[in-house]
Motif scaffolding. Sequence first.
Motif, PDB file in Angstrom:
ATOM      1  N   VAL A   1      27.067  -2.099 -34.899  1.00 54.28           N
ATOM      2  CA  VAL A   1      27.319  -2.565 -33.533  1.00 54.28           C
ATOM      3  C   VAL A   1      28.581  -1.895 -32.992  1.00 54.28           C
ATOM      4  O   VAL A   1      29.636  -1.948 -33.628  1.00 54.28           O
ATOM      5  CB  VAL A   1      27.481  -4.103 -33.492  1.00 54.28           C
ATOM      6  N   ASP A   2      28.475  -1.245 -31.828  1.00 53.20           N
ATOM      7  CA  ASP A   2      29.642  -0.704 -31.142  1.00 53.20           C
ATOM      8  C   ASP A   2      30.146  -1.788 -30.186  1.00 53.20           C
ATOM      9  O   ASP A   2      29.616  -1.960 -29.088  1.00 53.20           O
ATOM     10  CB  ASP A   2      29.263   0.568 -30.375  1.00 53.20           C
ATOM     11  N   ILE A   3      31.173  -2.534 -30.660  1.00 50.64           N
ATOM     12  CA  ILE A   3      31.604  -3.708 -29.893  1.00 50.64           C
ATOM     13  C   ILE A   3      32.245  -3.319 -28.563  1.00 50.64           C
ATOM     14  O   ILE A   3      32.011  -3.968 -27.538  1.00 50.64           O
ATOM     15  CB  ILE A   3      32.548  -4.592 -30.737  1.00 50.64           C
ATOM     16  N   LYS A   4      33.009  -2.219 -28.552  1.00 45.80           N
ATOM     17  CA  LYS A   4      33.658  -1.810 -27.299  1.00 45.80           C
ATOM     18  C   LYS A   4      32.608  -1.486 -26.237  1.00 45.80           C
ATOM     19  O   LYS A   4      32.670  -1.999 -25.115  1.00 45.80           O
ATOM     20  CB  LYS A   4      34.549  -0.588 -27.553  1.00 45.80           C
ATOM     21  N   MET A   5      31.625  -0.671 -26.617  1.00 47.29           N
ATOM     22  CA  MET A   5      30.537  -0.352 -25.685  1.00 47.29           C
ATOM     23  C   MET A   5      29.803  -1.626 -25.296  1.00 47.29           C
ATOM     24  O   MET A   5      29.480  -1.852 -24.129  1.00 47.29           O
ATOM     25  CB  MET A   5      29.571   0.644 -26.336  1.00 47.29           C
ATOM     26  N   GLY A   6      29.550  -2.470 -26.299  1.00 49.62           N
ATOM     27  CA  GLY A   6      28.849  -3.726 -26.078  1.00 49.62           C
ATOM     28  C   GLY A   6      29.534  -4.595 -25.040  1.00 49.62           C
ATOM     29  O   GLY A   6      28.884  -5.169 -24.164  1.00 49.62           O
ATOM     30  N   LEU A   7      30.884  -4.636 -25.091  1.00 51.09           N
ATOM     31  CA  LEU A   7      31.610  -5.495 -24.149  1.00 51.09           C
ATOM     32  C   LEU A   7      31.504  -4.986 -22.709  1.00 51.09           C
ATOM     33  O   LEU A   7      31.398  -5.779 -21.774  1.00 51.09           O
ATOM     34  CB  LEU A   7      33.074  -5.628 -24.583  1.00 51.09           C
TER      35      LEU A   7
ATOM     36  N   SER B   1      30.821   5.065 -31.253  1.00 51.59           N
ATOM     37  CA  SER B   1      29.690   5.889 -30.830  1.00 51.59           C
ATOM     38  C   SER B   1      30.065   7.358 -30.701  1.00 51.59           C
ATOM     39  O   SER B   1      29.195   8.215 -30.541  1.00 51.59           O
ATOM     40  CB  SER B   1      29.159   5.400 -29.480  1.00 51.59           C
ATOM     41  N   GLU B   2      31.368   7.636 -30.706  1.00 46.45           N
ATOM     42  CA  GLU B   2      31.882   9.003 -30.532  1.00 46.45           C
ATOM     43  C   GLU B   2      31.396   9.618 -29.230  1.00 46.45           C
ATOM     44  O   GLU B   2      30.888  10.745 -29.211  1.00 46.45           O
ATOM     45  CB  GLU B   2      31.490   9.875 -31.742  1.00 46.45           C
ATOM     46  N   VAL B   3      31.499   8.849 -28.150  1.00 50.42           N
ATOM     47  CA  VAL B   3      31.187   9.415 -26.832  1.00 50.42           C
ATOM     48  C   VAL B   3      32.374   9.177 -25.900  1.00 50.42           C
ATOM     49  O   VAL B   3      33.127   8.207 -26.046  1.00 50.42           O
ATOM     50  CB  VAL B   3      29.903   8.806 -26.195  1.00 50.42           C
ATOM     51  N   TYR B   4      32.532  10.116 -24.966  1.00 46.04           N
ATOM     52  CA  TYR B   4      33.595  10.046 -23.976  1.00 46.04           C
ATOM     53  C   TYR B   4      32.914   9.924 -22.631  1.00 46.04           C
ATOM     54  O   TYR B   4      32.290  10.863 -22.151  1.00 46.04           O
ATOM     55  CB  TYR B   4      34.445  11.319 -24.062  1.00 46.04           C
ATOM     56  N   ILE B   5      32.983   8.716 -22.045  1.00 40.84           N
ATOM     57  CA  ILE B   5      32.165   8.463 -20.859  1.00 40.84           C
ATOM     58  C   ILE B   5      32.867   7.446 -19.962  1.00 40.84           C
ATOM     59  O   ILE B   5      33.688   6.645 -20.426  1.00 40.84           O
ATOM     60  CB  ILE B   5      30.754   7.962 -21.303  1.00 40.84           C
ATOM     61  N   SER B   6      32.536   7.500 -18.674  1.00 45.48           N
ATOM     62  CA  SER B   6      33.128   6.553 -17.727  1.00 45.48           C
ATOM     63  C   SER B   6      32.647   5.137 -18.035  1.00 45.48           C
ATOM     64  O   SER B   6      31.471   4.917 -18.358  1.00 45.48           O
ATOM     65  CB  SER B   6      32.715   6.931 -16.303  1.00 45.48           C
ATOM     66  N   ILE B   7      33.559   4.160 -17.898  1.00 46.58           N
ATOM     67  CA  ILE B   7      33.169   2.766 -18.171  1.00 46.58           C
ATOM     68  C   ILE B   7      32.134   2.274 -17.151  1.00 46.58           C
ATOM     69  O   ILE B   7      31.437   1.295 -17.387  1.00 46.58           O
ATOM     70  CB  ILE B   7      34.380   1.794 -18.152  1.00 46.58           C
ATOM     71  N   PHE B   8      32.031   2.984 -16.017  1.00 45.39           N
ATOM     72  CA  PHE B   8      31.066   2.556 -15.004  1.00 45.39           C
ATOM     73  C   PHE B   8      29.627   2.757 -15.462  1.00 45.39           C
ATOM     74  O   PHE B   8      28.724   2.070 -14.998  1.00 45.39           O
ATOM     75  CB  PHE B   8      31.304   3.304 -13.684  1.00 45.39           C
TER      76      PHE B   8
ATOM     77  N   ALA C   1      18.021   3.923 -22.376  1.00 45.45           N
ATOM     78  CA  ALA C   1      19.221   4.229 -21.590  1.00 45.45           C
ATOM     79  C   ALA C   1      20.401   4.541 -22.512  1.00 45.45           C
ATOM     80  O   ALA C   1      21.221   5.425 -22.236  1.00 45.45           O
ATOM     81  CB  ALA C   1      19.566   3.061 -20.669  1.00 45.45           C
ATOM     82  N   MET C   2      20.503   3.821 -23.615  1.00 45.08           N
ATOM     83  CA  MET C   2      21.598   4.059 -24.568  1.00 45.08           C
ATOM     84  C   MET C   2      21.461   5.428 -25.238  1.00 45.08           C
ATOM     85  O   MET C   2      22.448   6.117 -25.478  1.00 45.08           O
ATOM     86  CB  MET C   2      21.594   2.974 -25.643  1.00 45.08           C
ATOM     87  N   ILE C   3      20.229   5.785 -25.525  1.00 46.66           N
ATOM     88  CA  ILE C   3      20.005   7.065 -26.212  1.00 46.66           C
ATOM     89  C   ILE C   3      20.204   8.242 -25.258  1.00 46.66           C
ATOM     90  O   ILE C   3      20.938   9.188 -25.552  1.00 46.66           O
ATOM     91  CB  ILE C   3      18.584   7.110 -26.819  1.00 46.66           C
ATOM     92  N   TYR C   4      19.583   8.170 -24.087  1.00 48.27           N
ATOM     93  CA  TYR C   4      19.550   9.343 -23.219  1.00 48.27           C
ATOM     94  C   TYR C   4      20.727   9.411 -22.249  1.00 48.27           C
ATOM     95  O   TYR C   4      21.180  10.483 -21.905  1.00 48.27           O
ATOM     96  CB  TYR C   4      18.235   9.386 -22.428  1.00 48.27           C
ATOM     97  N   ILE C   5      21.196   8.250 -21.766  1.00 42.81           N
ATOM     98  CA  ILE C   5      22.260   8.292 -20.767  1.00 42.81           C
ATOM     99  C   ILE C   5      23.630   8.087 -21.406  1.00 42.81           C
ATOM    100  O   ILE C   5      24.558   8.851 -21.175  1.00 42.81           O
ATOM    101  CB  ILE C   5      22.006   7.254 -19.644  1.00 42.81           C
ATOM    102  N   LEU C   6      23.757   7.042 -22.250  1.00 41.77           N
ATOM    103  CA  LEU C   6      25.040   6.817 -22.914  1.00 41.77           C
ATOM    104  C   LEU C   6      25.215   7.758 -24.105  1.00 41.77           C
ATOM    105  O   LEU C   6      26.312   7.900 -24.629  1.00 41.77           O
ATOM    106  CB  LEU C   6      25.158   5.357 -23.382  1.00 41.77           C
ATOM    107  N   GLN C   7      24.129   8.375 -24.551  1.00 40.13           N
ATOM    108  CA  GLN C   7      24.147   9.332 -25.656  1.00 40.13           C
ATOM    109  C   GLN C   7      24.718   8.744 -26.945  1.00 40.13           C
ATOM    110  O   GLN C   7      25.443   9.413 -27.688  1.00 40.13           O
ATOM    111  CB  GLN C   7      24.943  10.570 -25.261  1.00 40.13           C
ATOM    112  N   MET C   8      24.388   7.499 -27.185  1.00 39.36           N
ATOM    113  CA  MET C   8      24.875   6.835 -28.404  1.00 39.36           C
ATOM    114  C   MET C   8      24.048   7.282 -29.607  1.00 39.36           C
ATOM    115  O   MET C   8      22.871   7.580 -29.472  1.00 39.36           O
ATOM    116  CB  MET C   8      24.768   5.308 -28.251  1.00 39.36           C
ATOM    117  N   PRO C   9      24.664   7.317 -30.799  1.00 45.22           N
ATOM    118  CA  PRO C   9      23.897   7.649 -32.002  1.00 45.22           C
ATOM    119  C   PRO C   9      22.840   6.575 -32.282  1.00 45.22           C
ATOM    120  O   PRO C   9      23.102   5.376 -32.062  1.00 45.22           O
ATOM    121  CB  PRO C   9      24.947   7.677 -33.117  1.00 45.22           C
ATOM    122  N   SER C  10      21.680   6.980 -32.746  1.00 46.01           N
ATOM    123  CA  SER C  10      20.552   6.049 -32.791  1.00 46.01           C
ATOM    124  C   SER C  10      20.771   4.856 -33.730  1.00 46.01           C
ATOM    125  O   SER C  10      20.226   3.787 -33.476  1.00 46.01           O
ATOM    126  CB  SER C  10      19.257   6.786 -33.141  1.00 46.01           C
TER     127      SER C  10
END
Lengths: 247, 311
Positions: free
Chosen positions: B78-84, B175-182, B209-218
């Motif tokens: 679980v990526d808690i930061k992304m989750g929040l 998740s090792e992604v650098y993305i806008s919080i929006f 959406a998590m896979i393709y837009i947020l580009q999170m690891p599966s």
Amino acid sequence: MKFRLFLIIFLFIIHHFDARAVPLISGISSNEINVDTEFKGAQILLFGAKSDAGNIVISVRGPRKNFIVSKKENLLGVWYNGERVRFKNSYSFYSLFSTFNNGRMIEDNLNDFELGKNNIKFEISQNLSPSKMNEFRIQLVDLLENKQYFASNTKPIDFLDETLFKVMIDFPKNILLGTYVVEIYLINNGSILSYQSIPIYVNQVGLSAKISDFASNQSVIYGLLAVFIAIFVGVLTNYFFVKFIKK
Amino acid sequence: MQIYLPIAEIPVNIFLVLALGLITGFLAGMFGIGGGFLATPFLIFIGVPSAVSVSTSTNQIISASVSGLLAHFKKGNVDIKMGLFLVLGGIIGSSIGVSIFKILQNAGQIDLVIALTYVLFLGAISLTMLSDSFKNFIDKKFGMDWQHHHDDRVKFQWLLRKIDKLPLKTYFNKSEVYISIFVPIIISFGIGILVSLMGIGGGFLMIPAMIYILQMPSHLVVGTSLFQIVFIASNATFLQAIAGNNVDIVLGALMIFSSAIGAQFGSRIAYKVDANATRAFLAVLLLLICFKMMFQLFAEPSNIYSLEILK
């Protein structure tokens, strides 16, 4: 049967009934209907005696509620609720018994007392043309009749002899809660000689009534409880299956 | 045995409800979906009012998601930061969703909107699944190549380039992604509205959406999705209870217990059966539910006038 007991008590009262003092007296078998989950409808017996000449009219009216009548319309094959008319404070139950053998006579004589289906007054909160208003009023009465809240015809009154009469009032199983009023009128030449009013209380009892009261009165706690139960069961099933059942 | 549902205000057969819960849970566990897409229509079909079906199904989703989330937590998925951030958008979205729900209910259009959204989403999902299953089947049988092996992420390039320009970028360690919080906020805002309107968890939209837009690891996708669903479904259930009095706690409890048991069996069976065949089966089932819903929209009502008794 409780009807029989009621009848014995009632006949005792009638026996002491001084005809010259009161021209009309009546009573019902029960003042209370308790609706629980097993409720299949109820019957209440009304007994009465009259000592004067004249016709008897008995009305039973249910608590006033707000109703919306919607008319379905079709757009590209899809049915949706089109026009909606809101009726304020209308009777949710209406049943009429009378010794007039012609319904019109009551309606002509007694429209001020809202006796007779066509004399019931309806309050609509929006501006509608008279023809629309009439259309929806007829539909409201029709829908209420389908649900057995409104009786479709005026029913006769049984006479046991010249003075004693009885009627059986039927309440359907989907009855709405609240205070119902039975009114008995003695009418001669278009004027009311005597009048009596008896309330009937329809209450919901049992666990489901308590839950539904709780949900509307304590909705915050109810909402939290619903969430809490779900989380609790989720944790429990996870724990249970991981610990004991493991694949 | 009949039991009276206090909020739905109808008597139902208790075994029928338990069976529906078991089947919903079983299918949900087997296919790894939340079950809202099955539970809501099933409840509508047995006569529960649409509004109560949706809200009670939201209640059931909390339980299914908590149970799944705990398993993922243990594995550290679980990526808690992304989750929040997803929770933040989802809470706003689901709250607005409940308000829209209330407005539609007062306007007498909630049944219509629920049926329409179900027909739309069920139709789209089941047809996509069916065509995928069909392609897979042909692939295996005849060794044909439909050229679907190229990276699906290419399709989202234009969107990703736009997203890259959004402000308030932050690094999500896990998740090792650098993305806008929006980005997570906007995605879960939209899905949150659907959660409230349809009584679903929204995983079928959130996971892609998590896979393709947020580009999170599966490996983080399912756990993180369940994490945010727990909060959003709880918010939607709570607001439905106080705003519309639509949550039937008796129906909810029956569905929660039976579907929890069903889900455990479903997830065990899942490893033992042919994935492609079960997917095709689910697709057909969803398509049938879609047709039944469609029938309700198009069938001529027996009486064009209907009565509502206000409380």
